[in-house]
Design an enzyme around this catalytic site. Structure first.
Site, PDB file in Angstrom:
ATOM      1  N   ILE A 136      40.220  37.664  34.002  1.00 29.34           N
ATOM      2  CA  ILE A 136      40.473  37.517  35.431  1.00 29.34           C
ATOM      3  C   ILE A 136      39.503  38.458  36.135  1.00 29.34           C
ATOM      4  O   ILE A 136      39.045  39.443  35.557  1.00 29.34           O
ATOM      5  CB  ILE A 136      41.941  37.816  35.816  1.00 29.34           C
ATOM      6  CG1 ILE A 136      42.398  39.191  35.311  1.00 29.34           C
ATOM      7  CG2 ILE A 136      42.864  36.729  35.310  1.00 29.34           C
ATOM      8  CD1 ILE A 136      43.842  39.530  35.697  1.00 29.34           C
ATOM      9  N   ASP A 137      39.158  38.129  37.367  1.00 26.11           N
ATOM     10  CA  ASP A 137      38.133  38.862  38.081  1.00 26.11           C
ATOM     11  C   ASP A 137      38.518  40.321  38.311  1.00 26.11           C
ATOM     12  O   ASP A 137      39.701  40.668  38.333  1.00 26.11           O
ATOM     13  CB  ASP A 137      37.845  38.200  39.434  1.00 26.11           C
ATOM     14  CG  ASP A 137      37.327  36.777  39.287  1.00 26.11           C
ATOM     15  OD1 ASP A 137      36.681  36.492  38.263  1.00 26.11           O
ATOM     16  OD2 ASP A 137      37.580  35.959  40.196  1.00 26.11           O
ATOM     17  N   LYS A 138      37.518  41.139  38.533  1.00 22.83           N
ATOM     18  CA  LYS A 138      37.703  42.581  38.746  1.00 22.83           C
ATOM     19  C   LYS A 138      38.781  42.881  39.791  1.00 22.83           C
ATOM     20  O   LYS A 138      39.664  43.702  39.571  1.00 22.83           O
ATOM     21  CB  LYS A 138      36.365  43.200  39.164  1.00 22.83           C
ATOM     22  CG  LYS A 138      36.431  44.645  39.644  1.00 22.83           C
ATOM     23  CD  LYS A 138      35.033  45.142  39.987  1.00 22.83           C
ATOM     24  CE  LYS A 138      35.077  46.518  40.639  1.00 22.83           C
ATOM     25  NZ  LYS A 138      35.466  46.452  42.064  1.00 22.83           N
ATOM     26  N   ARG A 236      39.333  30.730  43.719  1.00 24.75           N
ATOM     27  CA  ARG A 236      38.543  31.174  44.866  1.00 24.75           C
ATOM     28  C   ARG A 236      37.621  30.065  45.363  1.00 24.75           C
ATOM     29  O   ARG A 236      37.483  29.842  46.576  1.00 24.75           O
ATOM     30  CB  ARG A 236      37.745  32.424  44.479  1.00 24.75           C
ATOM     31  CG  ARG A 236      38.631  33.590  44.066  1.00 24.75           C
ATOM     32  CD  ARG A 236      37.864  34.681  43.343  1.00 24.75           C
ATOM     33  NE  ARG A 236      36.941  35.370  44.231  1.00 24.75           N
ATOM     34  CZ  ARG A 236      36.065  36.285  43.814  1.00 24.75           C
ATOM     35  NH1 ARG A 236      35.991  36.593  42.530  1.00 24.75           N
ATOM     36  NH2 ARG A 236      35.266  36.882  44.669  1.00 24.75           N
TER      37      ARG A 236
END
Length: 302
Positions: A136-138, A236
């Site tokens: 999962i993204d930062k 997103r």
């Protein structure tokens, strides 16, 4: 490897870092900016800065530096372990933490923390991403499953490919969505106009996101998203595609948004079949304080 590019009329006045990110395959703009600082890129035999505007006829010459192998070090970083046995770890990743080391993020990652916590992680993804099955993204918080051995890794990856893993996210998006439920089915690939972003493109890989509107506010909506596929930045990109980008998203959202440290996205729950026992496991965690405070603020304004 030494390469040369002759600037054409159509490239006139482009920034050199932007031009080379389009020209050099698999090189990000930030990487190229680093090469420019270290004089790995020359224009007409001279070093230039990242903001140099190229001129037709300029000869750009670059040498791609050899990448230094990452040396992973265990780091004593606090981890919120939701579940752990001899095969699997499920962790609640905080917003702001990178999952695995890469250029620009060599330490302080989830992998560094996991190596300190335990030394029996699967090796299928190599030394740089031990145990990592998915990411999962930062700036996205929430649940992530990690494999502690290769057999578990293979099982979890197969479940992801077979679309049997259940993953639900909470998000705050711009605008009021006019219906309660929806499905976005649109292929995602590299954005041809900006290689550092993903976009809905005809040549992309199949991507499906289901969503449910949980709450409406004056200019925002609180939604739950269920992933059928797991493409890079999928939620997103898909929410931007339907003109409801995530609040606080620095890459895909508008500049005027809520004051957040990154996109308002939280991996709320994950369900999968245990790789050894076959038992169905499901875990759920509440969003972080910043997320819930933002919801309270929106409720107070409505």
């Amino acid at each position: 490897m030494n390469e040369t590019y002759l600037v054409e009329e159509t490239d006139q006045s482009k920034r050199i870092d932007k031009l080379l990110s389009d020209v050099i395959e698999d090189a990000s703009r930030s990487q190229i900016q680093g090469w420019l600082k270290e004089d790995y890129v020359l224009v007409n035999g001279k070093a230039v800065k990242s903001n140099y505007k190229v001129q037709a006829g300029d000869e750009i010459n670059w040498t791609i530096p050899e990448t230094k192998p990452l040396e992973l070090e265990p780091e004593n970083i606090a981890l919120e372990i939701v579940y752990e046995d001899s095969d699997v770890i499920v962790v609640n990743k905080p917003s702001g933490m990178v999952v695995h080391p890469a250029a620009g993020h060599e330490d302080g990652t989830l992998v560094n923390a996991l190596l300190y916590h335990c030394n029996d992680l699967s090796g299928i993804n190599g030394v740089e991403r031990p145990g990592i099955v998915h990411r999962i993204d930062k700036d996205t918080s929430g649940l992530l499953m990690v494999a502690k051995n290769d057999k578990a890794h293979e099982s979890l990856v197969k479940q992801l490919m077979d679309k049997t893993v259940e993953r639900k996210y909470l998000a705050i998006v711009h605008g009021t969505i006019p219906h309660e439920y929806g499905t976005i089915e649109a292929p995602i690939g590299r954005d041809p106009k900006d290689r550092q972003r993903m976009a809905v493109v005809d040549s992309g890989r199949d991507a499906v996101t289901h969503f449910q509107v949980l709450e409406q506010f004056e200019d925002f909506s609180f939604v739950e998203c269920k992933l059928e596929t797991g493409r890079t930045h999928q939620i997103r990109v898909h929410m931007r595609y339907i003109h409801h980008p995530l609040a606080g998203d620095p890459k895909y959202g508008p500049r005027k948004t809520l004051e957040l440290d990154g996109q308002a996205l939280h991996a709320k729950s994950i369900g999968f079949e245990h790789p050894r026992s076959g038992e169905w496991l499901k875990f759920e965690v509440d969003p972080p304080e910043e997320f819930t405070e933002t919801l309270e603020y929106l409720r107070s304004k409505s």
